[in-house]
Design a protein around this motif. Structure first.
Motif, short mmCIF file in Angstrom:
data_model
loop_
_atom_site.label_atom_id
_atom_site.label_comp_id
_atom_site.label_asym_id
_atom_site.label_seq_id
_atom_site.Cartn_x
_atom_site.Cartn_y
_atom_site.Cartn_z
N GLU A 31 0.83 -1.21 0.00
CA GLU A 31 0.00 0.00 0.00
C GLU A 31 0.86 1.26 0.00
O GLU A 31 0.56 2.24 -0.70
N ALA A 32 1.94 1.24 0.77
CA ALA A 32 2.84 2.40 0.82
C ALA A 32 3.50 2.63 -0.54
O ALA A 32 3.59 3.76 -1.02
N LEU A 33 3.97 1.56 -1.18
CA LEU A 33 4.61 1.68 -2.49
C LEU A 33 3.65 2.25 -3.51
O LEU A 33 4.00 3.19 -4.26
N ARG A 34 2.45 1.72 -3.55
CA ARG A 34 1.49 2.15 -4.57
C ARG A 34 1.01 3.58 -4.31
O ARG A 34 0.97 4.40 -5.23
N SER A 35 0.67 3.88 -3.08
CA SER A 35 0.10 5.19 -2.77
C SER A 35 1.14 6.30 -2.92
O SER A 35 0.94 7.27 -3.66
N TYR A 36 2.26 6.15 -2.22
CA TYR A 36 3.25 7.22 -2.19
C TYR A 36 4.10 7.25 -3.46
O TYR A 36 4.47 8.33 -3.95
N GLY A 37 4.41 6.08 -4.01
CA GLY A 37 5.19 6.04 -5.23
C GLY A 37 4.45 6.65 -6.41
O GLY A 37 4.98 7.50 -7.13
N LEU A 38 3.20 6.24 -6.60
CA LEU A 38 2.41 6.79 -7.71
C LEU A 38 2.05 8.25 -7.47
O LEU A 38 1.96 9.03 -8.43
N GLY A 39 1.84 8.63 -6.21
CA GLY A 39 1.54 10.03 -5.92
C GLY A 39 2.70 10.94 -6.26
O GLY A 39 2.52 11.99 -6.89
N ALA A 40 3.91 10.55 -5.85
CA ALA A 40 5.09 11.36 -6.16
C ALA A 40 5.35 11.38 -7.66
O ALA A 40 5.71 12.42 -8.23
N LEU A 41 5.17 10.25 -8.32
CA LEU A 41 5.37 10.18 -9.77
C LEU A 41 4.36 11.08 -10.49
O LEU A 41 4.70 11.76 -11.47
N GLY A 42 3.12 11.09 -9.99
CA GLY A 42 2.11 11.95 -10.58
C GLY A 42 2.49 13.42 -10.47
O GLY A 42 2.32 14.19 -11.43
N LEU A 43 3.02 13.81 -9.31
CA LEU A 43 3.47 15.20 -9.12
C LEU A 43 4.56 15.55 -10.13
O LEU A 43 4.50 16.59 -10.79
N GLY A 44 5.57 14.69 -10.24
CA GLY A 44 6.67 14.96 -11.17
C GLY A 44 6.20 15.01 -12.61
O GLY A 44 6.64 15.86 -13.39
N THR A 45 5.30 14.11 -12.99
CA THR A 45 4.81 14.07 -14.37
C THR A 45 4.02 15.33 -14.72
O THR A 45 4.22 15.94 -15.78
#
Length: 308
Positions: free
Chosen positions: A166-180
């Motif tokens: 859950e941590a990988l999916r939530s925080y990883g995709l959230g940060a990637l979304g910000l950068g994108t």
């Protein structure tokens, strides 16, 4: 080895300070009249990286009587093999982007090849040697310093745990979304990254996150702070290195920092699995080699050699 939360918080703050303020310190020193220029000044770059990242993080770990376990690398090295698959999207994307302007040789060399970073006069051999020294220093320093941030945040901020997936999916995709999003916004203006490159880089990191997802057992658990604290530290480092809130470089800092924070989430996740901890070595090596943007380019924070 058990560590009190107070000691862990102290080490975390000291390690984070080296990352966040390291670029500011070196930038200030280079403005001094006594700072050497030319070839000798360039050769000081890997020295600064080694002192601020490798030497400092090892000092903090040794001060607590720890070896590699203080950096999250106490497990066996079987994760190195898994790491080769993990970094495949980053390597392929980096090669694809470097092939057109640099040719086959330049693409294979990545950031070690021509066209990436400063050169030493017109001597190709010296330029390659300089970039290789920066690469090795950055690789070692990143693995050790970022590993220390993860292990110390795990002990410093104890709280109710959560599934690691859950941590990988939530925080990883959230940060990637910000950068994108920030990268695409920058691409709309002049002088920013190309939209195609932003999407390619984000796609490569998304695949990396998905591969990491398959390496994590559903029973693995972590704390929110173990994943978030190092990622936020990386994001802040990039924002400040780009000029901070008022220096005009906030969008660029959020672009690079958001993508780097997503990679930091992957890094922290791998260390938390223990069996896949050593996969962080190929991960860091690939992100330093590939001429992509935002994925842990330590040299970008301390020098001008990081690029995208």
């Amino acid at each position: 080895m058990w560590m009190s939360s107070e000691d862990a918080r102290s080490d975390f703050v000291l390690a984070a300070a080296a990352l966040i303020f390291g670029s500011m310190l070196t930038a200030f020193l280079t403005t001094l009249p006594i700072y050497p220029g030319g070839l000798f000044g360039l050769l000081l770059v890997p020295v600064w990286i080694t002192l601020l990242m490798t030497t400092w993080s090892r000092f903090l770990a040794k001060n607590r009587g720890q070896g590699l376990e203080g950096h999250g690398l106490g497990a066996d090295r079987s994760g190195l093999t898994d790491g080769l698959l993990l970094v495949l999207p980053i390597v392929v994307t980096g090669y694809a982007q470097g092939f057109s302007p640099l040719g086959v040789t330049g693409a294979l060399l990545g950031t070690l090849g021509p066209g990436e970073g400063p050169t030493v006069a017109s001597f190709a051999a010296l330029t390659f040697l300089f970039k290789l020294l920066v690469f090795v220093a950055s690789l070692l320093g990143t693995v050790l310093l970022y590993g220390l941030l993860v292990t110390r945040s795990r002990d410093a901020f104890r709280e109710v745990d959560m599934p690691l997936l859950e941590a990988l999916r939530s925080y990883g995709l959230g940060a990637l979304g910000l950068g994108t999003v920030m990268g695409l916004l920058l691409s709309l203006g002049g002088g920013g990254p190309r939209a195609l490159h932003v999407l390619l880089n984000s796609g490569a990191l998304l695949l990396t996150i998905l591969i990491t997802d398959r390496m994590v057992a559903s029973s693995d658990r972590t704390s929110r702070a173990t994943i978030l604290a190092p990622a936020i530290t990386v994001l802040v480092a990039f924002v400040l290195a780009s000029g901070g809130l008022f220096g005009g470089g906030l969008p660029n800092g959020l672009y690079r920092g958001g993508t780097a924070a997503a990679t930091m989430v992957v890094f922290a996740t791998l260390l938390q699995t223990r069996r896949g901890a050593w996969a962080v070595v190929p991960l860091v090596a690939a992100t330093l080699w590939a001429p992509t943007c935002g994925v842990l380019p330590v040299a970008y924070l301390l020098t001008t050699t990081g690029g995208c």
